[in-house]
Design an enzyme around this catalytic site. Structure first.
Site, PDB file in Angstrom:
ATOM      1  N   ASP A  72       0.866  -1.171   0.000  1.00  0.00           N
ATOM      2  CA  ASP A  72       0.000   0.000   0.000  1.00  0.00           C
ATOM      3  C   ASP A  72       0.911   1.232   0.000  1.00  0.00           C
ATOM      4  OD1 ASP A  72      -2.421   1.594   0.419  1.00  0.00           O
ATOM      5  OD2 ASP A  72      -1.686   1.815   2.476  1.00  0.00           O
TER       6      ASP A  72
ATOM      7  N   ASP B 252      -0.228   5.250   0.914  1.00  0.00           N
ATOM      8  CA  ASP B 252      -0.541   6.190   1.990  1.00  0.00           C
ATOM      9  C   ASP B 252      -0.770   5.446   3.301  1.00  0.00           C
ATOM     10  OD1 ASP B 252      -1.583   9.000   0.416  1.00  0.00           O
ATOM     11  OD2 ASP B 252      -1.627   7.137  -0.718  1.00  0.00           O
TER      12      ASP B 252
ATOM     13  N   ASP C  13      -1.496  -0.869   5.973  1.00  0.00           N
ATOM     14  CA  ASP C  13      -1.791  -0.319   7.297  1.00  0.00           C
ATOM     15  C   ASP C  13      -3.263  -0.334   7.647  1.00  0.00           C
ATOM     16  OD1 ASP C  13      -2.030   1.775   5.174  1.00  0.00           O
ATOM     17  OD2 ASP C  13      -2.812   2.930   6.869  1.00  0.00           O
TER      18      ASP C  13
END
Length: 227
Positions: free
Chosen positions: A9, A11, A175
């Site tokens: 991922d 951001d 995240d």
């Protein structure tokens, strides 16, 4: 471990882009004559792509009811947001600690790296270039690169197919719930990072294969468990 492909991922995993995103959101809201919000509020709205971020900003909360906003309103607000975000220099977007060195270590160890983000693809190359990462990733997908985006498995499976790797040979690293669910939906192992944007929820509650509190620990674990 017999893994070949590491799908990251963007951001909240590799970069903290919230300061720039918050500036763009508040610029959009000001243009539309609406109240602005502090960065800590906007931080909790990030992670589901630009359209959901815009919708949350318009209604001022994370849960947006299906009939709260019409398509024309959203289309216009998103266009204003895109203009504001494009005009921002990106100087407030920073890499998380140890990410730069960690990515280079993993690449040097022979792993293929890919990037799958829900951020619109048009904004990705500029950010990659600002960190000098454009050559590190063998495949890059944005939230609008395919009809589906995370938590759908399609972007991850597309990357696997493109790079000739089976899902069993890949790991999804992120995240947020969208990352972990996407990896689980694709039938691949998942590694969670606790420091990003996950709406206040502990990433471990989503049952990733493993979870880490910092990027250096994640990199060390991958290298130590390399078959």
């Amino acid at each position: 471990m017999d893994k070949q492909l590491l799908i990251f991922d963007f951001d909240g995993t590799l970069i903290d882009s919230v300061p720039d995103l918050a500036d763009a959101v508040n610029a959009m809201l000001s243009t539309l004559g609406k109240d602005t919000y502090p960065i800590d509020t906007i931080r909790n709205w990030v992670g589901n792509g630009s359209r959901m971020l815009v919708a949350r900003a318009l209604v001022g909360k994370i849960e947006v009811l299906e009939d709260e906003l019409n398509t024309d309103t959203l289309d216009h607000a998103e266009a204003v947001f895109f203009t504001a975000y494009k005009d921002i220099s990106g100087s407030k977007t920073v890499a998380y600690p140890d990410v730069d060195d960690g990515l280079k270590q993993l690449r040097a160890a022979g792993y293929t790296l890919a990037l799958v983000t829900n951020k619109p693809i048009g904004f990705v190359p500029k950010i990659l270039q600002s960190f000098g990462w454009q050559e590190l990733f063998s495949a890059v997908l944005g939230g609008d690169s395919l009809p589906q985006k995370k938590p759908d498995a399609a972007p991850l499976l597309h990357v696997c197919q493109t790079l000739g790797v089976t899902p069993a040979q890949a790991i999804m690293i992120g995240d947020s719930r969208n990352d972990i669910l996407a990896g689980q939906n694709a039938g691949m192992d998942t590694l969670g990072l606790s420091y990003g944007y996950n709406y206040g929820q502990d990433i471990r509650k989503l049952n990733p294969t493993h979870a880490f509190d910092d990027f250096a620990a994640l990199v060390q674990w991958i290298l130590q468990n390399d078959a």
